[in-house]
Design a protein around this motif. Sequence first.
Motif, PDB file in Angstrom:
ATOM      1  N   ASP A 144       1.307  -4.961  -6.322  1.00  0.00           N
ATOM      2  CA  ASP A 144       0.497  -6.100  -6.767  1.00  0.00           C
ATOM      3  C   ASP A 144      -0.988  -5.812  -6.716  1.00  0.00           C
ATOM      4  O   ASP A 144      -1.812  -6.701  -6.958  1.00  0.00           O
ATOM      5  CB  ASP A 144       0.814  -7.341  -5.925  1.00  0.00           C
ATOM      6  N   GLY A 146      -2.705  -5.017  -4.070  1.00  0.00           N
ATOM      7  CA  GLY A 146      -3.240  -5.203  -2.729  1.00  0.00           C
ATOM      8  C   GLY A 146      -3.096  -3.956  -1.881  1.00  0.00           C
ATOM      9  O   GLY A 146      -2.512  -2.951  -2.308  1.00  0.00           O
ATOM     10  N   SER A 148      -1.872  -2.180   1.731  1.00  0.00           N
ATOM     11  CA  SER A 148      -1.053  -2.205   2.950  1.00  0.00           C
ATOM     12  C   SER A 148      -1.429  -0.999   3.800  1.00  0.00           C
ATOM     13  O   SER A 148      -1.701   0.083   3.258  1.00  0.00           O
ATOM     14  CB  SER A 148       0.441  -2.173   2.627  1.00  0.00           C
ATOM     15  N   HIS A 490       0.647  -5.681   5.770  1.00  0.00           N
ATOM     16  CA  HIS A 490       0.218  -6.089   4.431  1.00  0.00           C
ATOM     17  C   HIS A 490      -1.063  -6.921   4.531  1.00  0.00           C
ATOM     18  O   HIS A 490      -1.117  -7.906   5.274  1.00  0.00           O
ATOM     19  CB  HIS A 490       1.297  -6.914   3.735  1.00  0.00           C
ATOM     20  N   LEU A 491      -2.089  -6.534   3.790  1.00  0.00           N
ATOM     21  CA  LEU A 491      -3.334  -7.274   3.746  1.00  0.00           C
ATOM     22  C   LEU A 491      -3.378  -8.085   2.474  1.00  0.00           C
ATOM     23  O   LEU A 491      -3.129  -7.569   1.370  1.00  0.00           O
ATOM     24  CB  LEU A 491      -4.521  -6.327   3.808  1.00  0.00           C
ATOM     25  N   SER A 492      -3.709  -9.353   2.566  1.00  0.00           N
ATOM     26  CA  SER A 492      -3.763 -10.219   1.368  1.00  0.00           C
ATOM     27  C   SER A 492      -4.952  -9.850   0.528  1.00  0.00           C
ATOM     28  O   SER A 492      -6.024  -9.521   1.047  1.00  0.00           O
ATOM     29  CB  SER A 492      -3.863 -11.687   1.791  1.00  0.00           C
TER      30      SER A 492
END
Length: 492
Positions: A144, A146, A148, A490-492
Amino acid sequence: MTTTAQLAAPITFADRPHVFIGGKWVESTGDDWFDVTDSWSEGVVARVRGATTDDVDAAVDAARKSFDEGAWAATPITERADVIDEMANRLAARLDELTKVGVAEVGVTVPVSAMTQEMTAGLFHAVAEEARNVTLVDERTRADGGISRVLKEPNGVVAVIIPWNGPIGTIAFKVAPALAAGCSVVLKTSPEAPLSPSIFADVVGELVDEGRIPEGVVSVLVADREVSEALVVDPRVDHITFTGSTAVGRRIMSLAGERVAKVSLELGGKSAAIVLDDADLNSVMQSLPMGGCMQSGQACIALTRVLVSEKRHDEVLAAYKAALEMLPFGDPWQETNFLGPLVSARQRDRVESYIEIAKSEGATVAYGGGRGGFDHGYFVEPTIVDNVTNDMRIAQEEVFGPVISIITYKDEDDAVAIANDSQYGLSGAVYSADADRAYEIAKRIRTGTVNVNGGVIDFTVPFGGYKQSGVGREGGPEGLEEFFETKTVHLS
């Protein structure tokens, strides 16, 4: 085989009246002792305090507390690597003492013991270098778009259980990478060989006193099987790493499986050396005899099955006999000897029983088979057993003594099939004048390490087994990886 025999009073060592818990020598909660017997003179050279289940409980408690408090795990890995290097330096400074201990504990000769201790210091340094090169945080782009972060974090509390046939080296394989990764360790040593681990404990104690290792991070205990099982089943232990027999490895895996604890195992071997028809026997005999008889056969990687074609059988057998005849055998305290006694009377009797079993199954002793004419010391001569078929017990079970089985094959496919017809898969070798041909055969052998035209022993690269020879790897970056958990954030 040349022999020497002159009995002198055994070298003695200081008794060890305490147990090492959390970085300190303390009183045991029990009063059990283990005698350390010199395998040459058969005399007791030291006594070592045995640990109780309460001592194990205290050691695990110290390790659990130290890990959960996080001081060692939070220490930068480069600083932990510096400590591993310092361990190597201090062990190297004790080379003379460790060499003598190795001779008394295991029965290896002075030059073999010295070589082993020198190699061990190098293994500690190699672990430190791997620790400096490891990537602990890896940022990755997700599907997506983003980010991680993939983290390597220490396992936690590690129970390290080591054998008698190479205690200080096994500490380098297991304890050094566990500490480099940031784990806390409870080291359980064998009652047959507790002195060299005690010297390692002395080194750790110095580093604890100097504030370079926090209290609680390292314990070193000598214990029998019953006490050891208390360590394996303790729910506060996150990872059990064991080197020893396959039978004990199965038991450990079964116990650990009940609570799904992580297990890594380096177990037995019944390694095959395939001698192809184009092999030069002069070159073969530069490495094959010592490959089979190293440490008087008390090595899991020993090449104890020699596979030869029916056409070259007699020639190879004669060359192997001649090579063994040249190996100096006898008093391990004499520096001119390369082969000494076995570790104990029990081990000697076990090896002799396998020779008798082989004879009862139709094999013949082509060389050796006795005690070398010694009236003391736990000796079994380097022995060649001929007319062996691969279904015999001598070919399928680990003898752990200097007993070599000669097995004939019809063609290359048959040789590979015989080599792979084993519950084990730890080591092996292929000899040929054509290195590329030997390499192609090496790829077909189901074993963790294969030598092509030589006897390389280097534990700074991955080492471990297929099948019932073990789970996991030691040495190189793979050996360090065993003591990490992988976490994804996971970082938004």
